[in-house]
Design a protein around this motif. Structure first.
Motif, PDB file in Angstrom:
ATOM      1  N   VAL A  28      17.503 -32.436  24.287  1.00  0.00           N
ATOM      2  CA  VAL A  28      18.540 -31.410  24.197  1.00  0.00           C
ATOM      3  C   VAL A  28      18.954 -31.259  22.741  1.00  0.00           C
ATOM      4  O   VAL A  28      19.174 -32.253  22.040  1.00  0.00           O
ATOM      5  N   TYR A  29      19.053 -30.026  22.293  1.00  0.00           N
ATOM      6  CA  TYR A  29      19.461 -29.715  20.918  1.00  0.00           C
ATOM      7  C   TYR A  29      20.738 -28.892  20.949  1.00  0.00           C
ATOM      8  O   TYR A  29      20.944 -28.064  21.825  1.00  0.00           O
ATOM      9  N   ILE A  30      21.585 -29.125  19.956  1.00  0.00           N
ATOM     10  CA  ILE A  30      22.836 -28.388  19.832  1.00  0.00           C
ATOM     11  C   ILE A  30      22.844 -27.666  18.489  1.00  0.00           C
ATOM     12  O   ILE A  30      22.385 -28.199  17.481  1.00  0.00           O
ATOM     13  N   LYS A  31      23.358 -26.446  18.486  1.00  0.00           N
ATOM     14  CA  LYS A  31      23.395 -25.643  17.266  1.00  0.00           C
ATOM     15  C   LYS A  31      24.574 -26.079  16.404  1.00  0.00           C
ATOM     16  O   LYS A  31      25.702 -26.187  16.877  1.00  0.00           O
ATOM     17  N   GLU A  32      24.288 -26.338  15.144  1.00  0.00           N
ATOM     18  CA  GLU A  32      25.346 -26.719  14.195  1.00  0.00           C
ATOM     19  C   GLU A  32      26.241 -25.518  13.942  1.00  0.00           C
ATOM     20  O   GLU A  32      25.778 -24.384  13.843  1.00  0.00           O
ATOM     21  N   THR A  33      27.544 -25.777  13.823  1.00  0.00           N
ATOM     22  CA  THR A  33      28.507 -24.693  13.615  1.00  0.00           C
ATOM     23  C   THR A  33      29.074 -24.736  12.203  1.00  0.00           C
ATOM     24  O   THR A  33      30.265 -24.621  11.987  1.00  0.00           O
ATOM     25  N   ASN A  34      28.212 -24.903  11.237  1.00  0.00           N
ATOM     26  CA  ASN A  34      28.609 -24.953   9.837  1.00  0.00           C
ATOM     27  C   ASN A  34      28.766 -23.519   9.326  1.00  0.00           C
ATOM     28  O   ASN A  34      27.819 -22.747   9.324  1.00  0.00           O
ATOM     29  N   LEU A  35      29.966 -23.151   8.908  1.00  0.00           N
ATOM     30  CA  LEU A  35      30.230 -21.782   8.472  1.00  0.00           C
ATOM     31  C   LEU A  35      29.513 -21.418   7.181  1.00  0.00           C
ATOM     32  O   LEU A  35      29.299 -20.252   6.899  1.00  0.00           O
ATOM     33  N   SER A  36      29.143 -22.414   6.385  1.00  0.00           N
ATOM     34  CA  SER A  36      28.485 -22.116   5.113  1.00  0.00           C
ATOM     35  C   SER A  36      27.003 -21.795   5.299  1.00  0.00           C
ATOM     36  O   SER A  36      26.348 -21.331   4.397  1.00  0.00           O
ATOM     37  N   THR A  37      26.485 -22.014   6.506  1.00  0.00           N
ATOM     38  CA  THR A  37      25.084 -21.735   6.785  1.00  0.00           C
ATOM     39  C   THR A  37      24.937 -20.272   7.195  1.00  0.00           C
ATOM     40  O   THR A  37      25.665 -19.790   8.034  1.00  0.00           O
ATOM     41  N   SER A  38      23.978 -19.595   6.596  1.00  0.00           N
ATOM     42  CA  SER A  38      23.753 -18.192   6.963  1.00  0.00           C
ATOM     43  C   SER A  38      23.131 -18.126   8.351  1.00  0.00           C
ATOM     44  O   SER A  38      22.511 -19.065   8.824  1.00  0.00           O
ATOM     45  N   SER A  39      23.283 -16.985   9.010  1.00  0.00           N
ATOM     46  CA  SER A  39      22.757 -16.828  10.368  1.00  0.00           C
ATOM     47  C   SER A  39      21.235 -16.880  10.399  1.00  0.00           C
ATOM     48  O   SER A  39      20.638 -17.116  11.437  1.00  0.00           O
ATOM     49  N   ASN A  40      20.579 -16.655   9.255  1.00  0.00           N
ATOM     50  CA  ASN A  40      19.121 -16.716   9.197  1.00  0.00           C
ATOM     51  C   ASN A  40      18.619 -18.159   9.150  1.00  0.00           C
ATOM     52  O   ASN A  40      17.463 -18.419   9.400  1.00  0.00           O
ATOM     53  N   ASN A  41      19.486 -19.089   8.802  1.00  0.00           N
ATOM     54  CA  ASN A  41      19.124 -20.499   8.675  1.00  0.00           C
ATOM     55  C   ASN A  41      19.845 -21.323   9.717  1.00  0.00           C
ATOM     56  O   ASN A  41      20.699 -22.137   9.388  1.00  0.00           O
ATOM     57  N   GLU A  42      19.510 -21.155  10.970  1.00  0.00           N
ATOM     58  CA  GLU A  42      20.169 -21.915  12.029  1.00  0.00           C
ATOM     59  C   GLU A  42      19.707 -23.359  11.985  1.00  0.00           C
ATOM     60  O   GLU A  42      18.539 -23.644  11.756  1.00  0.00           O
ATOM     61  N   ILE A  43      20.645 -24.267  12.214  1.00  0.00           N
ATOM     62  CA  ILE A  43      20.327 -25.691  12.228  1.00  0.00           C
ATOM     63  C   ILE A  43      20.576 -26.214  13.633  1.00  0.00           C
ATOM     64  O   ILE A  43      21.675 -26.081  14.168  1.00  0.00           O
ATOM     65  N   TRP A  44      19.532 -26.797  14.234  1.00  0.00           N
ATOM     66  CA  TRP A  44      19.614 -27.372  15.570  1.00  0.00           C
ATOM     67  C   TRP A  44      19.401 -28.871  15.459  1.00  0.00           C
ATOM     68  O   TRP A  44      18.440 -29.317  14.853  1.00  0.00           O
ATOM     69  N   SER A  45      20.297 -29.645  16.034  1.00  0.00           N
ATOM     70  CA  SER A  45      20.215 -31.097  15.963  1.00  0.00           C
ATOM     71  C   SER A  45      20.032 -31.687  17.358  1.00  0.00           C
ATOM     72  O   SER A  45      20.701 -31.271  18.305  1.00  0.00           O
ATOM     73  N   PRO A  46      19.151 -32.681  17.483  1.00  0.00           N
ATOM     74  CA  PRO A  46      18.984 -33.333  18.782  1.00  0.00           C
ATOM     75  C   PRO A  46      20.203 -34.175  19.107  1.00  0.00           C
ATOM     76  O   PRO A  46      20.856 -34.724  18.214  1.00  0.00           O
ATOM     77  N   ILE A  47      20.560 -34.235  20.374  1.00  0.00           N
ATOM     78  CA  ILE A  47      21.679 -35.073  20.807  1.00  0.00           C
ATOM     79  C   ILE A  47      21.196 -35.997  21.906  1.00  0.00           C
ATOM     80  O   ILE A  47      20.184 -35.726  22.565  1.00  0.00           O
ATOM     81  N   GLN A  48      21.907 -37.087  22.094  1.00  0.00           N
ATOM     82  CA  GLN A  48      21.576 -38.001  23.178  1.00  0.00           C
ATOM     83  C   GLN A  48      22.157 -37.435  24.462  1.00  0.00           C
ATOM     84  O   GLN A  48      23.358 -37.264  24.593  1.00  0.00           O
ATOM     85  N   PHE A  49      21.284 -37.105  25.368  1.00  0.00           N
ATOM     86  CA  PHE A  49      21.693 -36.516  26.626  1.00  0.00           C
ATOM     87  C   PHE A  49      20.662 -36.898  27.664  1.00  0.00           C
ATOM     88  O   PHE A  49      19.457 -36.841  27.410  1.00  0.00           O
ATOM     89  N   LYS A  50      21.126 -37.305  28.826  1.00  0.00           N
ATOM     90  CA  LYS A  50      20.203 -37.687  29.888  1.00  0.00           C
ATOM     91  C   LYS A  50      20.595 -36.959  31.161  1.00  0.00           C
ATOM     92  O   LYS A  50      21.735 -37.026  31.592  1.00  0.00           O
TER      93      LYS A  50
END
Length: 64
Positions: A28-50
């Motif tokens: 499972v990946y969650i989208k980072e909500t960093n306001l300084s990141t442009s919408s063209n550069n989305e950052i997705w981080s894996p999370i521990q989820f079962k």
């Protein structure tokens, strides 16, 4: 003459916070909500989820 009163309606003003997620290969990946990141550069981080079955959750519930 009796007047009919309209029922008073109360609406919640609470905001439901959500986050964008997706799964790939049982991860499972969650989208980072960093306001300084442009919408063209989305950052997705894996999370521990079962994923757990409802049956297993019900077995773990303790009723008092």
């Amino acid at each position: 003459m009796s007047r009919k009163h309209k029922p008073i309606r109360v609406y919640s003003q609470a905001v439901i916070e959500t986050q964008h997620v997706f799964t790939e290969n049982d991860q499972v990946y969650i989208k980072e909500t960093n306001l300084s990141t442009s919408s063209n550069n989305e950052i997705w981080s894996p999370i521990q989820f079962k994923w757990v079955s409802i049956g297993k959750v019900q077995d773990c519930l303790v009723l008092e």
